[in-house]
Design a protein around this motif. Sequence first.
Motif, PDB file in Angstrom:
ATOM      1  N   SER A 156      12.855   2.272  -6.208  1.00  0.00           N
ATOM      2  CA  SER A 156      13.955   2.946  -6.903  1.00  0.00           C
ATOM      3  C   SER A 156      14.390   4.233  -6.205  1.00  0.00           C
ATOM      4  O   SER A 156      15.473   4.754  -6.473  1.00  0.00           O
ATOM      5  CB  SER A 156      13.565   3.259  -8.348  1.00  0.00           C
ATOM      6  OG  SER A 156      12.422   4.102  -8.380  1.00  0.00           O
ATOM      7  N   GLU A 157      13.558   4.733  -5.298  1.00  0.00           N
ATOM      8  CA  GLU A 157      13.865   5.980  -4.599  1.00  0.00           C
ATOM      9  C   GLU A 157      14.764   5.780  -3.382  1.00  0.00           C
ATOM     10  O   GLU A 157      15.227   6.751  -2.780  1.00  0.00           O
ATOM     11  CB  GLU A 157      12.559   6.669  -4.170  1.00  0.00           C
ATOM     12  CG  GLU A 157      11.661   7.072  -5.330  1.00  0.00           C
ATOM     13  CD  GLU A 157      10.365   7.713  -4.862  1.00  0.00           C
ATOM     14  OE1 GLU A 157      10.436   8.712  -4.111  1.00  0.00           O
ATOM     15  OE2 GLU A 157       9.277   7.217  -5.224  1.00  0.00           O
ATOM     16  N   ILE A 158      15.000   4.542  -2.990  1.00  0.00           N
ATOM     17  CA  ILE A 158      15.753   4.269  -1.763  1.00  0.00           C
ATOM     18  C   ILE A 158      17.124   4.947  -1.751  1.00  0.00           C
ATOM     19  O   ILE A 158      17.463   5.637  -0.783  1.00  0.00           O
ATOM     20  CB  ILE A 158      15.898   2.753  -1.532  1.00  0.00           C
ATOM     21  CG1 ILE A 158      14.535   2.148  -1.202  1.00  0.00           C
ATOM     22  CG2 ILE A 158      16.883   2.466  -0.395  1.00  0.00           C
ATOM     23  CD1 ILE A 158      14.557   0.635  -1.030  1.00  0.00           C
ATOM     24  N   PRO A 159      17.963   4.763  -2.774  1.00  0.00           N
ATOM     25  CA  PRO A 159      19.304   5.385  -2.704  1.00  0.00           C
ATOM     26  C   PRO A 159      19.260   6.891  -2.489  1.00  0.00           C
ATOM     27  O   PRO A 159      20.031   7.434  -1.698  1.00  0.00           O
ATOM     28  CB  PRO A 159      19.929   5.017  -4.052  1.00  0.00           C
ATOM     29  CG  PRO A 159      19.231   3.762  -4.457  1.00  0.00           C
ATOM     30  CD  PRO A 159      17.817   3.944  -3.990  1.00  0.00           C
ATOM     31  N   GLY A 160      18.354   7.576  -3.177  1.00  0.00           N
ATOM     32  CA  GLY A 160      18.259   9.022  -3.030  1.00  0.00           C
ATOM     33  C   GLY A 160      17.784   9.455  -1.661  1.00  0.00           C
ATOM     34  O   GLY A 160      18.180  10.508  -1.154  1.00  0.00           O
ATOM     35  N   LEU A 161      16.947   8.646  -1.029  1.00  0.00           N
ATOM     36  CA  LEU A 161      16.419   8.980   0.287  1.00  0.00           C
ATOM     37  C   LEU A 161      17.423   8.710   1.407  1.00  0.00           C
ATOM     38  O   LEU A 161      17.290   9.243   2.505  1.00  0.00           O
ATOM     39  CB  LEU A 161      15.137   8.183   0.555  1.00  0.00           C
ATOM     40  CG  LEU A 161      13.928   8.561  -0.317  1.00  0.00           C
ATOM     41  CD1 LEU A 161      12.819   7.533  -0.156  1.00  0.00           C
ATOM     42  CD2 LEU A 161      13.422   9.954   0.053  1.00  0.00           C
ATOM     43  N   CYS A 162      18.417   7.891   1.135  1.00  0.00           N
ATOM     44  CA  CYS A 162      19.410   7.546   2.166  1.00  0.00           C
ATOM     45  C   CYS A 162      20.385   8.681   2.441  1.00  0.00           C
ATOM     46  O   CYS A 162      20.877   8.821   3.560  1.00  0.00           O
ATOM     47  CB  CYS A 162      20.188   6.294   1.751  1.00  0.00           C
ATOM     48  SG  CYS A 162      19.266   4.784   1.980  1.00  0.00           S
ATOM     49  N   GLY A 163      20.697   9.468   1.419  1.00  0.00           N
ATOM     50  CA  GLY A 163      21.702  10.499   1.599  1.00  0.00           C
ATOM     51  C   GLY A 163      23.041   9.875   1.930  1.00  0.00           C
ATOM     52  O   GLY A 163      23.539   9.013   1.209  1.00  0.00           O
ATOM     53  N   ILE A 223       7.898   1.310   1.259  1.00  0.00           N
ATOM     54  CA  ILE A 223       8.240   1.270  -0.159  1.00  0.00           C
ATOM     55  C   ILE A 223       7.499   0.138  -0.858  1.00  0.00           C
ATOM     56  O   ILE A 223       7.108  -0.851  -0.232  1.00  0.00           O
ATOM     57  CB  ILE A 223       9.757   1.090  -0.366  1.00  0.00           C
ATOM     58  CG1 ILE A 223      10.249  -0.165   0.360  1.00  0.00           C
ATOM     59  CG2 ILE A 223      10.523   2.323   0.093  1.00  0.00           C
ATOM     60  CD1 ILE A 223      11.665  -0.563   0.056  1.00  0.00           C
ATOM     61  N   LEU A 224       7.308   0.285  -2.150  1.00  0.00           N
ATOM     62  CA  LEU A 224       6.684  -0.775  -2.927  1.00  0.00           C
ATOM     63  C   LEU A 224       7.396  -0.935  -4.256  1.00  0.00           C
ATOM     64  O   LEU A 224       8.091  -0.035  -4.721  1.00  0.00           O
ATOM     65  CB  LEU A 224       5.208  -0.488  -3.165  1.00  0.00           C
ATOM     66  CG  LEU A 224       4.809   0.374  -4.386  1.00  0.00           C
ATOM     67  CD1 LEU A 224       3.343   0.188  -4.687  1.00  0.00           C
ATOM     68  CD2 LEU A 224       5.157   1.829  -4.152  1.00  0.00           C
ATOM     69  N   ILE A 225       7.198  -2.115  -4.846  1.00  0.00           N
ATOM     70  CA  ILE A 225       7.682  -2.387  -6.194  1.00  0.00           C
ATOM     71  C   ILE A 225       6.506  -2.145  -7.129  1.00  0.00           C
ATOM     72  O   ILE A 225       5.492  -2.852  -7.051  1.00  0.00           O
ATOM     73  CB  ILE A 225       8.183  -3.835  -6.317  1.00  0.00           C
ATOM     74  CG1 ILE A 225       9.359  -4.065  -5.366  1.00  0.00           C
ATOM     75  CG2 ILE A 225       8.583  -4.154  -7.753  1.00  0.00           C
ATOM     76  CD1 ILE A 225       9.726  -5.528  -5.189  1.00  0.00           C
ATOM     77  N   THR A 271       0.819  -1.221   0.000  1.00  0.00           N
ATOM     78  CA  THR A 271       0.000   0.000   0.000  1.00  0.00           C
ATOM     79  C   THR A 271       0.848   1.265   0.000  1.00  0.00           C
ATOM     80  O   THR A 271       0.316   2.373   0.052  1.00  0.00           O
ATOM     81  CB  THR A 271      -0.931   0.028   1.223  1.00  0.00           C
ATOM     82  OG1 THR A 271      -0.138   0.124   2.426  1.00  0.00           O
ATOM     83  CG2 THR A 271      -1.782  -1.227   1.300  1.00  0.00           C
ATOM     84  N   ALA A 272       2.165   1.120  -0.057  1.00  0.00           N
ATOM     85  CA  ALA A 272       3.062   2.275   0.027  1.00  0.00           C
ATOM     86  C   ALA A 272       2.962   3.148  -1.222  1.00  0.00           C
ATOM     87  O   ALA A 272       2.469   2.725  -2.273  1.00  0.00           O
ATOM     88  CB  ALA A 272       4.501   1.802   0.222  1.00  0.00           C
ATOM     89  N   LYS A 273       3.451   4.368  -1.098  1.00  0.00           N
ATOM     90  CA  LYS A 273       3.461   5.328  -2.215  1.00  0.00           C
ATOM     91  C   LYS A 273       4.879   5.548  -2.758  1.00  0.00           C
ATOM     92  O   LYS A 273       5.053   6.000  -3.881  1.00  0.00           O
ATOM     93  CB  LYS A 273       2.887   6.670  -1.754  1.00  0.00           C
ATOM     94  CG  LYS A 273       1.482   6.588  -1.173  1.00  0.00           C
ATOM     95  CD  LYS A 273       0.477   6.048  -2.182  1.00  0.00           C
ATOM     96  CE  LYS A 273      -0.934   5.993  -1.579  1.00  0.00           C
ATOM     97  NZ  LYS A 273      -1.905   5.370  -2.507  1.00  0.00           N
ATOM     98  N   THR A 274       5.878   5.254  -1.938  1.00  0.00           N
ATOM     99  CA  THR A 274       7.270   5.459  -2.345  1.00  0.00           C
ATOM    100  C   THR A 274       7.777   4.232  -3.087  1.00  0.00           C
ATOM    101  O   THR A 274       7.639   3.109  -2.604  1.00  0.00           O
ATOM    102  CB  THR A 274       8.161   5.716  -1.106  1.00  0.00           C
ATOM    103  OG1 THR A 274       7.650   6.835  -0.379  1.00  0.00           O
ATOM    104  CG2 THR A 274       9.599   5.978  -1.513  1.00  0.00           C
ATOM    105  N   GLU A 275       8.363   4.434  -4.256  1.00  0.00           N
ATOM    106  CA  GLU A 275       8.846   3.313  -5.045  1.00  0.00           C
ATOM    107  C   GLU A 275      10.257   2.897  -4.626  1.00  0.00           C
ATOM    108  O   GLU A 275      11.043   3.715  -4.159  1.00  0.00           O
ATOM    109  CB  GLU A 275       8.816   3.666  -6.539  1.00  0.00           C
ATOM    110  CG  GLU A 275       7.411   3.904  -7.060  1.00  0.00           C
ATOM    111  CD  GLU A 275       7.364   4.057  -8.570  1.00  0.00           C
ATOM    112  OE1 GLU A 275       8.418   3.885  -9.229  1.00  0.00           O
ATOM    113  OE2 GLU A 275       6.269   4.349  -9.085  1.00  0.00           O
TER     114      GLU A 275
END
Length: 255
Positions: free
Chosen positions: A188-195, A222-224, A182-186
């Motif tokens: 692929s966004e993980i690396p950018g969100l880690c900083g 996160i979701l795929i 049910t997440a909205k964040t994909e």
Amino acid sequence: MKNKYNNELAVCGLEAVKALIKHNQDKIKRFYYSESRKFEFSALCKTLASKHIPYNLVDNEDLEKLSGTVHHQGVVAMIEQPKIKPLTTDITDEWLHNKESALLLDRVGNANNLGAIVRSAAFFGFKNIIIPLDEAQTSITTSSYRVAQGGMEFVNVYSVHSIGKLLAAMKGKMVRFGTDVTAKTEVSEIPGLCGKKGALIILGNEETGISQMVKENCDYLILIPFGGSCQNIESLNVAQAASIVLYECRNLGAK
């Protein structure tokens, strides 16, 4: 298959045994092979003989009994039952210093899924895996070793008593991601969100996903994303999902 009397674990499957021999040969306590494999492992047998470690040519029926599976592929190495290290603050402090990432499994109960996750983690250079000390969580077994196809030699598996306490301790130190349909964040966004921080990625149980408590203690869910215009299947198998997540995070695991 665990030999409870000798506290041993059977490692079988050609690739798993080859990786064990190449990287951790000293773990082998006993070795068994079929007629079809005798030339393939002749050099190993000479080495074992020099160390007075038993080895025997046996038939497939005996290999099946030793390993507990018909999928032994003609070879079984007995090792001491792996001791899973408890995750300590010294270990997590080192992760934080090196900006390492880790994969946390929330009650993944199928040994084959664990093995497949380990295989993907090793392939993508993701070396830290955490499992809870929970009866719903599978541990290192003959099946997981075999399915990992040698990956067990390249990952560190740690245990925790409480997922909640770990997530609380890592708040603000690692970026905590939980997989959820049910997440909205994909993903692929993980690396950018880690900083500049490492990622702590939580994969959930095969049937129920991550628990509500885990969801409430994640920085991001996160979701795929599914492909096409019609979503026929709600989610992937946890091992398949792990492969995609680890691919997207491949540069985080190797830090």
